[in-house]
Design a protein around this motif. Structure first.
Motif, short mmCIF file in Angstrom:
data_model
loop_
_atom_site.label_atom_id
_atom_site.label_comp_id
_atom_site.label_asym_id
_atom_site.label_seq_id
_atom_site.Cartn_x
_atom_site.Cartn_y
_atom_site.Cartn_z
N ARG A 2 2.20 49.70 47.98
CA ARG A 2 0.92 49.81 48.67
C ARG A 2 0.57 48.53 49.41
NH1 ARG A 2 -3.74 51.22 44.81
NH2 ARG A 2 -2.71 49.66 43.51
N GLU A 3 -0.07 48.68 50.57
CA GLU A 3 -0.53 47.52 51.30
C GLU A 3 -1.77 46.95 50.62
OE1 GLU A 3 0.73 47.68 55.83
OE2 GLU A 3 -0.73 49.25 55.34
N ALA A 22 -11.48 51.80 50.67
CA ALA A 22 -10.12 51.23 50.63
C ALA A 22 -9.28 51.88 49.53
CB ALA A 22 -10.20 49.72 50.43
N LEU A 27 -5.10 51.73 49.16
CA LEU A 27 -4.84 50.31 49.34
C LEU A 27 -4.96 49.58 48.02
CD1 LEU A 27 -6.85 49.85 52.64
CD2 LEU A 27 -4.41 49.42 52.40
#
Length: 325
Positions: A2-3, A22, A27
């Motif tokens: 995941r970013e 988010a 994220l």
């Protein structure tokens, strides 16, 4: 994998809404909070906490490098102060420190500025767009505009700037004085001048913030719910939701300015910021804040989910559930 995104101002009103958006977008979320911040309401979220020393660019760069953020959403800022230097330091200097520290280390920095950075129109004609020449009327707006201009000049920084209209929603205290007056039977306005006003629900700010991570590089966008309202509509909607009957009062502008100046002096002696300050009063009484969000729709795919009716209904229900009213 995941970013990873760093969200500043996470313990504030807007912060937890951005956290939720988010996480919804899968994220890996890190949140920057002050050591003295109340973070009890954030502990239910699957996030990591970090402390940032915004005044030290070297330490900021080390934090970014060690935690390997892909993105930063910079929502921290100062909304109300008794003197210009405080706005300039927090909203401009510390923002640019973070931006310079992020260069070459993150894919994008999203800066939550304000529609106050461009300023209101002088009369009821026209609508604010991204091409409107900025003329902020408050020190708050000027500090945000200078931050925008300096941000655009940071070599190597990939950024997107968002200019939200007046933000409201669950967790925000800005509406409480107005609500309490209405509940007490008083519908109060400053002066009699007609106004066009723009609003945006906090969750829509969060929606735009996350969308801006993936588009709109090197661009600035106005964001609101896409509508504009006359000065009476917000209070009318609140009265309908709460089934209130009120008496209407129009306070002279000169009287309100004098009262705000007096409160500012008293607040300063007590070490607190007045609400609102005489400076922010300039934004509050301005005639035209109507803004277009067509560019944000076309380029970011930002379509707000709430208008003032639905947003206020959600907000007031939250206030009730949390015993704020």
């Amino acid at each position: 994998m995941r970013e990873r995104v760093l969200i500043t101002g996470a313990s504030g009103f807007i912060g937890h809404h951005i956290i939720e958006e988010a996480l919804k977008n899968d994220l890996d979320v890190y949140v920057a909070v002050r050591k003295k911040s109340n973070i009890a309401h954030l502990k239910a979220y699957n996030v990591q906490f970090t402390n940032l020393k915004y005044s030290n660019q070297k330490l900021l760069a080390e934090n970014i490098r060690e935690n390997k953020y892909d993105y930063i959403i910079h929502a921290a800022g100062l909304n109300n102060a008794s003197y210009r230097g405080a706005y300039d330091y927090v909203n401009t200097t510390l923002t640019i420190n973070l931006a310079k520290a992020a260069v070459g280390q993150v894919k994008k920095l999203v800066f939550i500025s304000s529609l106050a950075a461009v300023g209101p129109l002088k009369d009821l004609n026209g609508i604010i767009t991204e091409n409107t020449e900025p003329h902020p009327v408050s020190n708050y707006g000027r500090s945000k505009l200078v931050a925008e201009l300096l941000l655009q000049k940071v070599p190597g920084l990939v950024y997107t700037i968002l200019r939200p209209a007046t933000i409201y929603g669950p967790g925000g205290k800005q509406l409480l004085p107005l609500l309490n007056k209405l509940i007490g039977g008083k519908e109060t306005y400053i002066g009699t001048q007609p106004q066009k006003l723009s609003y945006i629900y906090a969750k829509d700010v969060a929606l735009a913030s996350v969308k801006a991570l993936y588009g709109g590089n090197f661009k600035t966008y106005n964001i609101s719910d896409g509508n504009f309202y006359d000065r009476t509509e917000l209070q009318k909607i609140v009265k309908d939701i709460l089934n209130l009957h009120t008496a209407k009062f129009h306070l002279p502008v000169t009287f309100v300015k004098l009262l705000a100046s007096f409160k500012e002096k008293v607040s300063y002696l007590g070490g607190k910021n007045p609400e609102p300050s005489p400076d922010r009063l300039k934004d509050i009484i301005a005639p035209n804040w109507a803004c277009s969000i067509e560019t944000a729709k076309q380029e970011l795919g930002f379509y707000p989910l709430y208008n003032l009716d639905s947003g206020l209904d959600k907000t007031i229900n939250w206030y009730k559930a949390n015993n704020w009213i």
